[in-house]
Design a protein around this motif. Structure first.
Motif, PDB file in Angstrom:
ATOM      1  N   UNK A 103      31.480  10.251  53.290  1.00  0.00           N
ATOM      2  CA  UNK A 103      31.646  11.453  54.099  1.00  0.00           C
ATOM      3  C   UNK A 103      32.924  11.414  54.943  1.00  0.00           C
ATOM      4  N   UNK A 104      33.527  12.588  55.112  1.00  0.00           N
ATOM      5  CA  UNK A 104      34.647  12.745  56.039  1.00  0.00           C
ATOM      6  C   UNK A 104      34.058  13.143  57.385  1.00  0.00           C
ATOM      7  N   UNK A 105      34.385  12.406  58.422  1.00  0.00           N
ATOM      8  CA  UNK A 105      33.751  12.605  59.724  1.00  0.00           C
ATOM      9  C   UNK A 105      34.236  13.837  60.464  1.00  0.00           C
ATOM     10  N   UNK A 106      33.695  14.056  61.682  1.00  0.00           N
ATOM     11  CA  UNK A 106      34.041  15.251  62.458  1.00  0.00           C
ATOM     12  C   UNK A 106      35.533  15.339  62.785  1.00  0.00           C
ATOM     13  N   UNK A 107      36.210  14.190  62.904  1.00  0.00           N
ATOM     14  CA  UNK A 107      37.630  14.210  63.251  1.00  0.00           C
ATOM     15  C   UNK A 107      38.519  14.147  62.015  1.00  0.00           C
ATOM     16  N   UNK A 108      37.937  14.326  60.828  1.00  0.00           N
ATOM     17  CA  UNK A 108      38.742  14.204  59.595  1.00  0.00           C
ATOM     18  C   UNK A 108      38.807  15.512  58.821  1.00  0.00           C
ATOM     19  N   UNK A 144      38.920   6.339  55.005  1.00  0.00           N
ATOM     20  CA  UNK A 144      37.734   5.506  54.875  1.00  0.00           C
ATOM     21  C   UNK A 144      36.598   6.172  54.088  1.00  0.00           C
ATOM     22  N   UNK A 145      36.952   6.699  52.937  1.00  0.00           N
ATOM     23  CA  UNK A 145      35.926   7.095  51.969  1.00  0.00           C
ATOM     24  C   UNK A 145      36.254   6.371  50.665  1.00  0.00           C
ATOM     25  N   UNK A 146      35.336   6.482  49.696  1.00  0.00           N
ATOM     26  CA  UNK A 146      35.538   5.743  48.446  1.00  0.00           C
ATOM     27  C   UNK A 146      36.762   6.258  47.686  1.00  0.00           C
ATOM     28  N   UNK A 147      36.981   7.566  47.729  1.00  0.00           N
ATOM     29  CA  UNK A 147      38.116   8.127  47.001  1.00  0.00           C
ATOM     30  C   UNK A 147      37.978   9.627  46.919  1.00  0.00           C
ATOM     31  N   UNK A 148      38.857  10.226  46.111  1.00  0.00           N
ATOM     32  CA  UNK A 148      38.839  11.676  45.989  1.00  0.00           C
ATOM     33  C   UNK A 148      37.633  12.134  45.185  1.00  0.00           C
ATOM     34  N   UNK A 192      29.231   5.047  55.070  1.00  0.00           N
ATOM     35  CA  UNK A 192      30.140   5.917  55.815  1.00  0.00           C
ATOM     36  C   UNK A 192      29.361   6.890  56.698  1.00  0.00           C
ATOM     37  N   UNK A 193      28.241   7.392  56.215  1.00  0.00           N
ATOM     38  CA  UNK A 193      27.463   8.321  57.047  1.00  0.00           C
ATOM     39  C   UNK A 193      26.949   7.586  58.284  1.00  0.00           C
ATOM     40  N   UNK A 194      26.409   6.383  58.092  1.00  0.00           N
ATOM     41  CA  UNK A 194      25.868   5.649  59.244  1.00  0.00           C
ATOM     42  C   UNK A 194      26.963   5.297  60.240  1.00  0.00           C
ATOM     43  N   UNK A 195      28.110   4.861  59.728  1.00  0.00           N
ATOM     44  CA  UNK A 195      29.180   4.456  60.639  1.00  0.00           C
ATOM     45  C   UNK A 195      29.806   5.639  61.375  1.00  0.00           C
ATOM     46  N   UNK A 196      29.947   6.749  60.674  1.00  0.00           N
ATOM     47  CA  UNK A 196      30.639   7.879  61.297  1.00  0.00           C
ATOM     48  C   UNK A 196      29.712   8.712  62.182  1.00  0.00           C
ATOM     49  N   UNK A 197      28.404   8.577  62.002  1.00  0.00           N
ATOM     50  CA  UNK A 197      27.453   9.333  62.838  1.00  0.00           C
ATOM     51  C   UNK A 197      26.427   8.378  63.444  1.00  0.00           C
ATOM     52  N   UNK A 198      26.902   7.243  63.909  1.00  0.00           N
ATOM     53  CA  UNK A 198      26.032   6.172  64.382  1.00  0.00           C
ATOM     54  C   UNK A 198      25.088   6.644  65.496  1.00  0.00           C
ATOM     55  N   UNK A 199      25.636   7.462  66.428  1.00  0.00           N
ATOM     56  CA  UNK A 199      24.827   7.911  67.572  1.00  0.00           C
ATOM     57  C   UNK A 199      23.584   8.680  67.120  1.00  0.00           C
TER      58      UNK A 199
END
Lengths: 465, 180
Positions: A321-326, A340-344, A435-442
């Motif tokens: 996933x692309x996070x809120x700031x991406x 920081x995603x796997x690829x396109x 990526x989902x867990x890391x980017x939306x950890x809260x």
């Protein structure tokens, strides 16, 4: 944010009305006569006037990268075929076309098969001529009933008009090699298995077996379908060939973008299927390198109900996933290293608005991989099931803090070590969850109760004993 | 020792005198599918599709007939047939409603669509109505994410489904004969 398209006219969607050049509601299937009248099969005619090796060189210098997800250079893949002494008689070699488009979020190849099937068939003919392949199988997923019907009818038309069949390509037109090249093309319907989109599983399935990926090497180009050299290309990759052969590699380099971080370039246009919480979802054609924000705000009518952007799957759920700031991420092959995603992946983003529950997103993705794991390798078979159970528990609010660590531990170890699983399915599961867990950890932390660690302590006289 | 008592260890195949592999299907396999592949095994998936299309599902007798016709081991045929989701080894309803539950669909209103289907048909996901007319299932991605929520009713894809349209979709499907 300003961004100007480099391509002033549609390439893959030349005959498929696509915004901003046309309206999606005007789309209809283009059959042979209309296709031929609008410049169709000119690319194939040009290819036949060239030496097969020169066609391969054109594709190689165009630096066309595979559109199926991995972005592997197509021309380079073709050169892995064994060299034969007599190019006019290299023995049986196959082309397998991957139309098993089943990764959630991805629905771009469907557009070509729905509306412009002859573009794919022309690409197949060019590839078969250039690589000296005699038989092509289009592996289409079972759920694409309508598309199978359209492609089947188009293949029949192509046989009737002499594109394929006994007389040789285009009714035995003279070729640069001096001999006609004959190609057979068949449609093969899958039967509902995501894993058959993996190239070696696809070959197993074509052989009538269960779709279990094979160990590599040997690579399919050496030993593929029925043990013969086989090239496997995606539908969209092949659809690029007619225009590349017609216009040359320099023309292709004018579209898309160079790498901004010194990696291999992302030339050409790309079909991008936008889904999720946008006003005008659907398949568009853009230059590679278009920022996600421009795509959503300028072309897809903005976010649905005026909500805010929260995140986006980059291109099929396995990419992460692309996070809120991406939101400004450029959609090109560098995206993996930069954001920081796997690829396109397949460049088909699924957009989420601010109301989306990211824990539910992670659970949905884990369920998909659990369901589609073929069961051959233990880390994937067991790990995907455990991830789904853990994420379901977190979503239900029954989990504790240590479950988050456990989930991340499983997610980061699945498929991460090369050689522990045969194919990349576990890796995709790993990237998506991680990526989902890391980017939306809260959000995850807010769903779990703290873990209480029982502490026993001896005080007073007992402690001194 | 679970493998001694498990059902497949001593499976008795239900048989009927009329073969599932009709002459018409045999002709299609011989003339269309077999010439396409290098081995007879290669024609197995198209053959199973053809049998399922005519019989509605794939009973064990049909698998054994296909095995005999293609000169394969029955176990090989079962191995392939049981791997793929689209092959029905249990009897299904005349019409199949398959609601997509993957990422774009779930977050664009799939749950309401499934609920509406359940309410209209009076069954749960994975069940078949008593009259054998409808089977309701949830599938992973149908490749129609741009038209989420999407569902396949028999062979027809429906996109942007609203829960209130579900009853009409199902009524329309029941007017046509299913894919038997």
């Amino acid at each position: 944010m300003s961004w100007t398209p480099k391509t002033e006219f549609p390439v893959l969607t030349a005959r498929i009305p696509t915004p901003p050049f046309g309206e999606m509601k005007d789309r209809r299937t283009v059959w042979y006569d209309e296709y031929a009248k609008t410049g169709g099969y000119d690319g194939l005619r040009k290819a036949l006037s060239m030496k097969p090796a020169d066609v391969v060189d054109t594709v190689k210098t165009a630096e066309l990268r595979g559109r199926g997800g991995a972005g592997f250079p197509t021309g380079l893949k073709w050169t892995f075929l064994p060299k034969s002494e007599d190019p006019n008689n290299p023995g049986v070699r196959y082309l397998a076309i991957n139309a098993d488009e089943s990764e959630p979020g991805t629905f771009k190849d469907r557009l070509l098969m729905d509306f412009d099937p002859h573009l794919l068939l022309e690409g197949i003919a060019i590839c078969c001529y250039a690589c000296r392949l005699s038989k092509a199988y289009i592996y289409i997923r079972g759920e694409y009933h309508h598309q199978a019907m359209v492609v089947e009818k188009a293949i029949k038309e192509a046989y009737d008009k002499g594109v394929f069949g006994g007389k040789g390509l285009l009714n035995g037109a003279s070729t640069a090699t001096g001999e006609v090249w004959k190609v057979e093309c068949h449609l093969h319907r899958g039967a509902g298995a995501y894993i058959c989109g993996e190239e070696t599983a696809l070959l197993e399935s074509l052989e009538g077996k269960r779709g279990w990926p094979r160990n590599k090497p040997p690579f399919p180009a050496i030993k593929g379908l029925f043990g013969k050299p086989t090239i496997i290309n995606n539908v969209e990759t092949l659809a690029h060939l007619p225009s590349i052969v017609s216009n040359g590699s320099a023309w292709f380099h004018k579209q898309g973008t160079e790498s901004k971080i010194g990696g291999p370039p992302s030339f050409g246009t790309k079909l991008m299927g936008v889904s999720g919480h946008v006003n005008k979802p659907g398949v568009y054609e853009f230059d590679l390198g278009i920022p996600l924000r421009v795509m959503v705000e300028k072309y897809c009518g903005g976010m649905r109900n005026g909500k805010k952007y929260k995140g986006a799957i980059a291109g099929g759920i396995s990419t992460g996933i692309l996070g809120p700031d991406q939101f400004d991420a450029e959609m090109d092959f560098d995206i993996g290293r930069k954001y920081n995603v796997l690829g396109l992946g397949t460049a088909c983003p699924t957009i989420f608005d601010e109301d989306t529950d990211m824990v539910a997103v992670a659970r949905n993705i884990a369920r998909f991989f659990k369901h589609e794991s073929c069961g051959q390798c233990t880390p994937c078979r067991e790990g995907s099931g455990w991830l789904y159970q853990l994420l379901s528990r977190i979503e239900a609010g029954d989990a504790r803090t240590k479950d988050l660590d456990l989930t991340l531990e499983i997610a980061t170890s699945m498929g991460a070590m090369p050689g522990t699983t045969i194919c990349g399915l576990a890796d995709g599961n790993n990237w998506a969850t991680r990526t989902i867990m890391n980017k939306y950890w809260d959000e995850f932390v807010a769903r779990v109760r703290p873990t209480y660690v029982p502490v026993t302590m001896s005080v007073g006289a007992a402690a001194r004993v | 020792m679970a493998w001694i008592t498990k059902k497949s260890g001593s499976l008795e195949v239900e048989r009927r005198s009329q073969p599932y592999l009709t002459d018409e299907v045999k002709k299609k396999i011989t003339e269309v599918y077999l010439p396409r592949y290098e081995t007879k095994h290669g024609a197995l998936i198209p053959a199973l599709h053809a049998v399922q299309e005519s019989a509605g599902w794939l009973p064990h007798q049909a698998l054994m007939e296909v095995a005999e016709f293609l000169e394969l081991k029955p176990a090989d045929v079962l191995d392939t047939a049981s791997f793929y989701e689209e092959f029905w080894l249990k009897r299904k309803g005349e019409h199949v409603i398959a609601v997509c539950r993957s990422i774009a669909c779930e977050f664009c209103g799939q749950k309401e669509v499934t609920e509406a289907c359940k309410k209209k048909l009076g069954i749960d996901v994975g069940e078949t109505t008593e009259d054998g007319k409808f089977t309701l299932i949830e599938l992973e991605c149908l490749g129609a994410c741009g038209g989420a929520p999407a569902a396949l009713v028999d062979h027809t894809l429906h996109e942007f489904i609203k829960p209130e349209q579900v009853a009409r979709l199902i009524d329309d499907a029941s007017k046509h004969s299913g894919h038997h």
